[in-house]
Write a protein that holds these residues in place. Sequence first.
Motif, PDB file in Angstrom:
ATOM      1  N   HIS A  44      41.161   9.185  -4.866  1.00 51.47           N
ATOM      2  CA  HIS A  44      41.714   7.926  -4.351  1.00 51.47           C
ATOM      3  C   HIS A  44      40.856   7.354  -3.671  1.00 51.47           C
ATOM      4  N   ALA A  45      39.950   8.235  -2.894  1.00 48.27           N
ATOM      5  CA  ALA A  45      38.862   7.657  -2.187  1.00 48.27           C
ATOM      6  C   ALA A  45      37.796   6.807  -3.045  1.00 48.27           C
ATOM      7  N   LEU A  46      37.486   7.444  -4.097  1.00 50.86           N
ATOM      8  CA  LEU A  46      36.739   6.667  -5.306  1.00 50.86           C
ATOM      9  C   LEU A  46      37.266   5.660  -5.627  1.00 50.86           C
ATOM     10  N   GLU A  47      38.695   5.700  -5.947  1.00 50.40           N
ATOM     11  CA  GLU A  47      38.981   4.525  -6.505  1.00 50.40           C
ATOM     12  C   GLU A  47      39.061   3.148  -5.625  1.00 50.40           C
ATOM     13  N   ILE A  48      39.510   3.446  -4.406  1.00 53.16           N
ATOM     14  CA  ILE A  48      39.475   2.277  -3.388  1.00 53.16           C
ATOM     15  C   ILE A  48      38.232   1.901  -3.035  1.00 53.16           C
ATOM     16  N   SER A  49      37.173   2.606  -3.181  1.00 55.16           N
ATOM     17  CA  SER A  49      35.722   2.415  -3.006  1.00 55.16           C
ATOM     18  C   SER A  49      34.977   1.699  -4.005  1.00 55.16           C
ATOM     19  N   ALA A  50      35.661   1.546  -5.219  1.00 55.52           N
ATOM     20  CA  ALA A  50      35.072   1.287  -6.424  1.00 55.52           C
ATOM     21  C   ALA A  50      34.094   0.003  -6.416  1.00 55.52           C
ATOM     22  N   GLU A  51      34.795  -0.970  -5.737  1.00 58.49           N
ATOM     23  CA  GLU A  51      33.951  -2.238  -5.601  1.00 58.49           C
ATOM     24  C   GLU A  51      33.400  -2.462  -4.456  1.00 58.49           C
ATOM     25  N   LYS A  52      33.075  -1.472  -3.543  1.00 62.59           N
ATOM     26  CA  LYS A  52      32.153  -1.328  -2.592  1.00 62.59           C
ATOM     27  C   LYS A  52      30.883  -2.161  -2.468  1.00 62.59           C
ATOM     28  N   SER A  53      30.725  -2.975  -1.507  1.00 60.01           N
ATOM     29  CA  SER A  53      29.336  -3.753  -1.591  1.00 60.01           C
ATOM     30  C   SER A  53      29.025  -3.724  -0.090  1.00 60.01           C
ATOM     31  N   GLU A  54      27.630  -3.258   0.068  1.00 57.90           N
ATOM     32  CA  GLU A  54      27.001  -3.010   1.469  1.00 57.90           C
ATOM     33  C   GLU A  54      25.529  -3.639   1.275  1.00 57.90           C
ATOM     34  N   GLN A  55      25.475  -4.475   2.298  1.00 61.41           N
ATOM     35  CA  GLN A  55      24.101  -5.015   2.441  1.00 61.41           C
ATOM     36  C   GLN A  55      23.170  -4.836   3.462  1.00 61.41           C
ATOM     37  N   GLY A  56      22.270  -3.869   3.360  1.00 64.36           N
ATOM     38  CA  GLY A  56      21.489  -3.455   4.707  1.00 64.36           C
ATOM     39  C   GLY A  56      20.699  -4.779   5.166  1.00 64.36           C
ATOM     40  N   PRO A  57      19.758  -4.414   6.127  1.00 62.72           N
ATOM     41  CA  PRO A  57      19.048  -5.681   6.876  1.00 62.72           C
ATOM     42  C   PRO A  57      17.925  -6.004   5.742  1.00 62.72           C
ATOM     43  N   TYR A  58      17.454  -7.372   5.777  1.00 56.75           N
ATOM     44  CA  TYR A  58      16.282  -7.672   5.193  1.00 56.75           C
ATOM     45  C   TYR A  58      15.257  -6.897   5.420  1.00 56.75           C
ATOM     46  N   LYS A  59      14.745  -6.501   4.198  1.00 62.10           N
ATOM     47  CA  LYS A  59      13.217  -5.731   4.496  1.00 62.10           C
ATOM     48  C   LYS A  59      12.743  -5.660   3.119  1.00 62.10           C
ATOM     49  N   LYS A  60      11.289  -5.836   3.004  1.00 61.81           N
ATOM     50  CA  LYS A  60      10.465  -5.898   1.781  1.00 61.81           C
ATOM     51  C   LYS A  60      10.991  -4.427   0.807  1.00 61.81           C
ATOM     52  N   HIS A  61      10.988  -3.356   1.699  1.00 64.21           N
ATOM     53  CA  HIS A  61      11.159  -2.145   1.279  1.00 64.21           C
ATOM     54  C   HIS A  61      11.004  -1.093   2.415  1.00 64.21           C
ATOM     55  N   GLY A  62      11.641  -0.027   2.617  1.00 57.10           N
ATOM     56  CA  GLY A  62      11.678   0.894   3.737  1.00 57.10           C
ATOM     57  C   GLY A  62      10.499   1.628   3.803  1.00 57.10           C
ATOM     58  N   ILE A  63      10.181   2.356   4.546  1.00 57.95           N
ATOM     59  CA  ILE A  63       8.919   3.526   4.398  1.00 57.95           C
ATOM     60  C   ILE A  63       9.504   4.958   4.529  1.00 57.95           C
ATOM     61  N   PRO A  64      10.141   5.231   3.443  1.00 59.10           N
ATOM     62  CA  PRO A  64      10.649   6.645   3.414  1.00 59.10           C
ATOM     63  C   PRO A  64       9.603   7.879   3.513  1.00 59.10           C
ATOM     64  N   PRO A  65      10.126   8.933   4.181  1.00 58.78           N
ATOM     65  CA  PRO A  65       9.088   9.816   4.779  1.00 58.78           C
ATOM     66  C   PRO A  65       8.704  10.629   3.506  1.00 58.78           C
TER      67      PRO A  65
END
Length: 515
Positions: free
Chosen positions: A493-514
């Motif tokens: 159920h959780a996956l079905e209702i999340s299928a069209e999830k669309s999330e936008q993070g803040p603008y960045k060129k790219h992050g600096i992962p560790p």
Amino acid sequence: MSIKQKTLDLKKRMQNALQGGGAKAIEKQVAMGKMTARERIISLLDPNSFHEYDLFVEHAAKDFDMDKKHLPGDGVITGTGTIHGYPVCIYAQDFTVAGGSLGLMHARKIGKIMDHAMNLKIPIIGINDSGGARIQEGVNSLAGYGEIFYRNTQASGVIPQISVILGPCAGGAVYSPALTDFVFVVDKISKMFITGPEVIRSVLGEEISMEALGGARVHSEITGNAHFFSESETECFQKIKKLVSYIPWSNKHKAVAFPKKAPKTRQYKIDNIIPTDPREPYDVRDVIRSISDDSDFFEVQELFAANMVIGFGRMNGQTVGFVANQPLVLAGVLDVDSSDKAARFIRYCDAFNIPLVTLVDLPGYLPGIDQEHAGVIRHGAKILYSYSEATVPKVTVILRKAYGGGYIAMCSRHLKADFVFAWPTAEIAVMGPEGAANIIFRSEIMNSPNPEETRQKKVDEYKKKFANPYVAAAHGYIDAVIEPGETRKFLLHALEISAEKSEQGPYKKHGIPPF
Ligand code: HXC
């Protein structure tokens, strides 16, 4: 010449080129238990689907008598084809031609097929079997490598990149596979190292065989450079085909859906997997198989950092990425290697639109001088970073222990999981009851007439208060406490209702992962 004569001429030229390095070199290749480069491509792709390009490419090197040497196809075979009907670009280095060494035109052929893959937005598969930079071509072969590495980096996260190591892959040549998503190795055939046994002997005076230095087992169990280990080339190709069935063609697609299938509940009884004693281990893969379609689970990096389990399965026909602590190994703790392993897989799934299902049962991060000095702070941070950054649907199930940093790191609500469920066996707290009681009631325990009895009483008190899912549920940190038998229903159920999830993070060129 008539058309007929010209066609005959073409056939003759093709025949010559298709002989690769000639009968003697092919004999040597076969004697090493290896297929030829063309046989490899044909075995991997759907029957009759391979279309070869650049068969007549020639090198233009002159030094060291190279102008007198004809190297068919310049030692690499490139083309397109299909796997289960999905289009792929492919190249295979031909060890029978100058040891599959990489000269400028060889590199240009690889670059060209990589460009095709990027333009067409389809996967690229590279079969490596090479003595490395073609020594006679000097800086031109180094240039060739650089151009491949650049393309690998540009393609990263855009199209799937699969490397298959079926022979030597030495020196700087190792960095193309290292920049790709999945590396396949075969026992006794694959050899990867930056500097070989000869250099190690002359510089350090140490003796080691190629196999012990950089064989398939070493990269599957110790370094983690390889993702899939096989006993034979045929088994390896089966695994590549299976992997391709789970992943989308590019970051613009979703993986192709398969027919829905229920788990094999007779074999995997979800209610009976977790032992009554919370200290007893169990195999978390049984939990995965009790919830995935047809109880199928395609494990990635099975032999490396086995305290973390990662891999693909399907839920209602859709590919999902499973990330799970493995109580069977080191109680499922997070350490340097398991953090690296999980973090990379999470980023892969996120880049390619594959929802993440996380199963939690761990006592936390592994304590110890070795881990601290190996950089568990930096490596452990990778998992926090990759879960926080991921925007695909994220669903978490806490099966048993979720203590301390481990609770937060394993896709908690706080790292923006979409849904967090907990079994009634879940224990969510800052730390385990024994450790916690020893710290917060230390003086009370020490000053009591019977410290051991008081300690046990305080441990029981702490357990009663915190070793359950209800405190977290009271704060809304988990969405539902569910019976194990309801897990698949809640996940679907959780996956079905999340299928069209669309999330936008803040603008960045790219992050600096560790890194
Ligand atoms: C040119 C090469 C070659 C190379 C092999 N050959 N490697 N030709 N440049 N790098 C040729 C051999 O001369 C031989 O040619 C044929 O390929 C088969 O090689 P053999 O040595 O007979 O095969 P085998 O005994 O199986 O040994 C395989 C091997 C060995 C272990 C890979 O060939 C080897 O050590 N090669 C050199 C590895 C190396 O140091 N490469 C450079 C790394 S530096 P004939 O004509 O006799 O059949 C590097 C920098 C890249 O790659 C940096 C990028 C950033």
